[in-house]
Write a protein that holds these residues in place. Structure first.
Motif, mmCIF file in Angstrom:
data_model
loop_
_atom_site.group_PDB
_atom_site.id
_atom_site.type_symbol
_atom_site.label_atom_id
_atom_site.label_comp_id
_atom_site.label_asym_id
_atom_site.label_seq_id
_atom_site.Cartn_x
_atom_site.Cartn_y
_atom_site.Cartn_z
ATOM 1 N N ALA A 32 0.246 3.914 -2.516
ATOM 2 C CA ALA A 32 0.585 5.009 -2.749
ATOM 3 C C ALA A 32 1.086 6.611 -2.860
ATOM 4 O O ALA A 32 0.781 7.313 -3.413
ATOM 5 N N GLN A 59 -9.267 10.014 -2.971
ATOM 6 C CA GLN A 59 -7.629 9.711 -3.462
ATOM 7 C C GLN A 59 -6.328 9.828 -3.326
ATOM 8 O O GLN A 59 -6.191 9.174 -2.441
ATOM 9 N N THR A 62 -0.521 8.331 3.853
ATOM 10 C CA THR A 62 0.388 6.416 4.377
ATOM 11 C C THR A 62 1.621 7.442 2.943
ATOM 12 O O THR A 62 2.111 6.588 4.155
ATOM 13 N N ALA A 89 -2.077 1.162 -8.990
ATOM 14 C CA ALA A 89 -1.689 3.383 -9.146
ATOM 15 C C ALA A 89 -2.488 3.724 -10.166
ATOM 16 O O ALA A 89 -3.026 4.692 -10.003
ATOM 17 N N GLU A 145 -6.200 3.200 -9.445
ATOM 18 C CA GLU A 145 -6.726 3.746 -7.811
ATOM 19 C C GLU A 145 -6.656 5.931 -8.326
ATOM 20 O O GLU A 145 -7.837 5.867 -7.239
ATOM 21 N N GLU A 188 1.090 -1.094 0.159
ATOM 22 C CA GLU A 188 0.466 -0.085 0.094
ATOM 23 C C GLU A 188 0.791 1.016 0.316
ATOM 24 O O GLU A 188 0.314 2.248 -0.232
ATOM 25 N N PHE A 222 -3.699 8.844 -0.652
ATOM 26 C CA PHE A 222 -2.466 8.738 -1.031
ATOM 27 C C PHE A 222 -1.496 9.543 0.700
ATOM 28 O O PHE A 222 -0.614 8.646 0.673
#
Length: 159
Positions: free
Chosen positions: A27, A81, A88, A72, A75, A23, A85
């Motif tokens: 990100a 989003q 994260t 990616a 996403e 993850e 990201f």
């Protein structure tokens, strides 16, 4: 890697201990893809730059890199989003790694040779979200510009 990414999406993006390694990579890659797509011209130079940066930085092979970038790309679908990201990255990269990510993002937005106002704004926004100061962001930008000037002048030696 594909099975880990599928599990990541299926399991709600969280592991019992928080964010996992996949993850975190997703990100960072997603932020680079968003930076490249922002000016509505996602060209080959930007794609090659992102692919190379991700492969080298995360020490991935070609298929892992492609899987990560495909995920990616899927996403990225809105500003919500971006915050996820950035959060994260902020939580799992140390300060030097966050500055390095900003440097990579500058490389991505300059890959096509043109800095769009939206790209500059996005970089400032991301820097703020991941706690990289304006000064550090500016230094990273200047470093990338110097490297690009050296490459265009035919000198590829490191500073």
């Amino acid at each position: 890697m594909l099975s880990r990414l599928k599990a990541l999406f299926r399991d709600g993006h969280q592991t019992p201990g928080g964010h996992d390694h996949d993850e975190i990579q997703l990100a960072a890659a997603a932020l680079m893809v968003e930076a490249a797509r922002l000016d509505e011209r996602f060209d080959d130079a930007e794609w090659v730059t992102i692919r190379t940066l991700v492969m080298v930085h995360f020490e991935l092979d070609v298929s892992e890199t492609d899987e990560l970038l495909d995920a990616a790309n899927r996403e990225i679908d809105g500003s919500a989003q971006l915050y996820r990201f950035a959060h994260t990255v902020k939580d799992h990269f140390n300060h030097d790694e966050r500055v390095q990510l900003i440097t990579m993002l500058w490389r991505v937005v300059y890959a096509d040779g043109v800095l769009h106002d939206y790209e500059a704004s996005l970089l400032r926004q991301i820097a703020g979200l991941i706690y990289v100061s304006d000064r550090e962001c500016g230094i990273a930008k200047q470093q990338v510009l110097r490297q690009l000037q050296l490459v265009s002048a035919g000198d590829t030696s490191e500073e």
